[in-house]
Write a protein that holds these residues in place. Sequence first.
Motif, PDB file in Angstrom:
ATOM      1  N   UNK A 116      91.041  65.111 121.747  1.00 28.83           N
ATOM      2  CA  UNK A 116      91.946  64.989 122.742  1.00 28.83           C
ATOM      3  C   UNK A 116      92.945  63.689 121.930  1.00 28.83           C
ATOM      4  N   UNK A 117      94.084  63.618 122.578  1.00 28.61           N
ATOM      5  CA  UNK A 117      95.099  62.296 122.327  1.00 28.61           C
ATOM      6  C   UNK A 117      95.866  62.016 123.463  1.00 28.61           C
ATOM      7  N   UNK A 211     102.326  68.923 117.160  1.00 28.33           N
ATOM      8  CA  UNK A 211     100.899  69.463 116.740  1.00 28.33           C
ATOM      9  C   UNK A 211      99.957  69.002 117.664  1.00 28.33           C
ATOM     10  N   UNK A 212      99.882  67.884 118.216  1.00 28.31           N
ATOM     11  CA  UNK A 212      99.000  67.336 118.946  1.00 28.31           C
ATOM     12  C   UNK A 212      98.987  68.292 120.354  1.00 28.31           C
ATOM     13  N   UNK A 213     100.355  68.390 120.874  1.00 24.63           N
ATOM     14  CA  UNK A 213     100.510  69.370 122.202  1.00 24.63           C
ATOM     15  C   UNK A 213     100.022  70.590 121.787  1.00 24.63           C
ATOM     16  N   UNK A 214     100.037  71.264 120.805  1.00 23.38           N
ATOM     17  CA  UNK A 214      99.564  72.673 120.630  1.00 23.38           C
ATOM     18  C   UNK A 214      98.117  72.876 120.136  1.00 23.38           C
ATOM     19  N   UNK A 215      97.621  71.731 119.675  1.00 25.47           N
ATOM     20  CA  UNK A 215      96.139  71.870 119.189  1.00 25.47           C
ATOM     21  C   UNK A 215      95.197  71.347 120.039  1.00 25.47           C
ATOM     22  N   UNK A 216      95.315  70.080 120.750  1.00 25.76           N
ATOM     23  CA  UNK A 216      94.461  69.639 121.596  1.00 25.76           C
ATOM     24  C   UNK A 216      94.901  69.252 122.808  1.00 25.76           C
ATOM     25  N   UNK A 217      93.922  68.965 123.841  1.00 23.75           N
ATOM     26  CA  UNK A 217      94.448  68.170 125.216  1.00 23.75           C
ATOM     27  C   UNK A 217      95.341  67.075 124.813  1.00 23.75           C
ATOM     28  N   UNK A 218      96.274  66.959 125.582  1.00 20.21           N
ATOM     29  CA  UNK A 218      97.144  65.839 125.458  1.00 20.21           C
ATOM     30  C   UNK A 218      97.612  65.213 126.829  1.00 20.21           C
ATOM     31  N   UNK A 219      97.247  64.055 126.793  1.00 21.71           N
ATOM     32  CA  UNK A 219      98.033  63.155 127.987  1.00 21.71           C
ATOM     33  C   UNK A 219      98.873  62.358 127.530  1.00 21.71           C
TER      34      UNK A 219
END
Length: 280
Positions: A116-117, A211-219
């Motif tokens: 996650x990020x 990329x982050x938004x599509x690949x892992x949970x993002x806050x």
Amino acid sequence: MAERYFEVEPGIELHYRDVGSGRPLVFIPGWTFSIDVFEKQIAYFSTHYRVIAVDPRNHGKSTISVNRNTYDVQGADLGKLINHLELKDAVLIGWSFGGLTLWSYVEQFGVQNISAAVTIDVSPRTLSSDSDEWVAGTLEDLIAVHNHSLDSAEHYRQFIDSFAENLLFDHAITDEEKSRFTAPSLRLPHQIADALYVDGWLTDKKAAAKTVDEAVPSLIVTSSARADTAKPYIQKELPNSEVHSFGNHLLFWEYADRFNEILDQFLSKHNLSETALQNS
């Protein structure tokens, strides 16, 4: 707390704290600040997670480096540290330009080692000619700071004082708070602070943020002042990300209970808690 150092290249050491056990949460501070800003998060989350807070080069207790002062270099340094610590399924948490370090890491190493990020009050691109884009200021702002606020040691001290007084908190900053939070910044020569500032303003991390938004949970957590621009942009460009807005730039310090609860719930919702890691 375990205070440690890791040499990322000859003569350049990163200082970091490593405390607790479980899923790794990696905290990255912003421009010229140190990991001390995360004191309340380290204390709270280290009871259930392995918390690693890292001072990028030129920050906190890490080595001051005259050369290679870019957020891409910071991303590469972060990758070396993650590899050294053999971290898997880490949650990366970047505040302010620390978010650029996070996205730079993703550009270079992908998302295979992160689960996650979290980015705090930072836009993927600080400058843009698009009036609808979420940015931190104008080209004129950058020129003014570069030419008149970061051009000498005296002006740099004045700029850091103004930054602390006007952008960190909703409440009026106390003398103790100002001294505490500006001390790491004032350790830096103004030339290095300027190089990092300009690089941050000219960096474009929109692709990495997607990329982050599509690949892992993002806050994504923003200050109240940036919410009106940030939320429509995030809804359009980063639609999978969870968004919260409150406070000022150092919102996770001033409103630590609220921020910690939001992050805690985010981790639990996405099965990223200590229990989920143990059962995986």
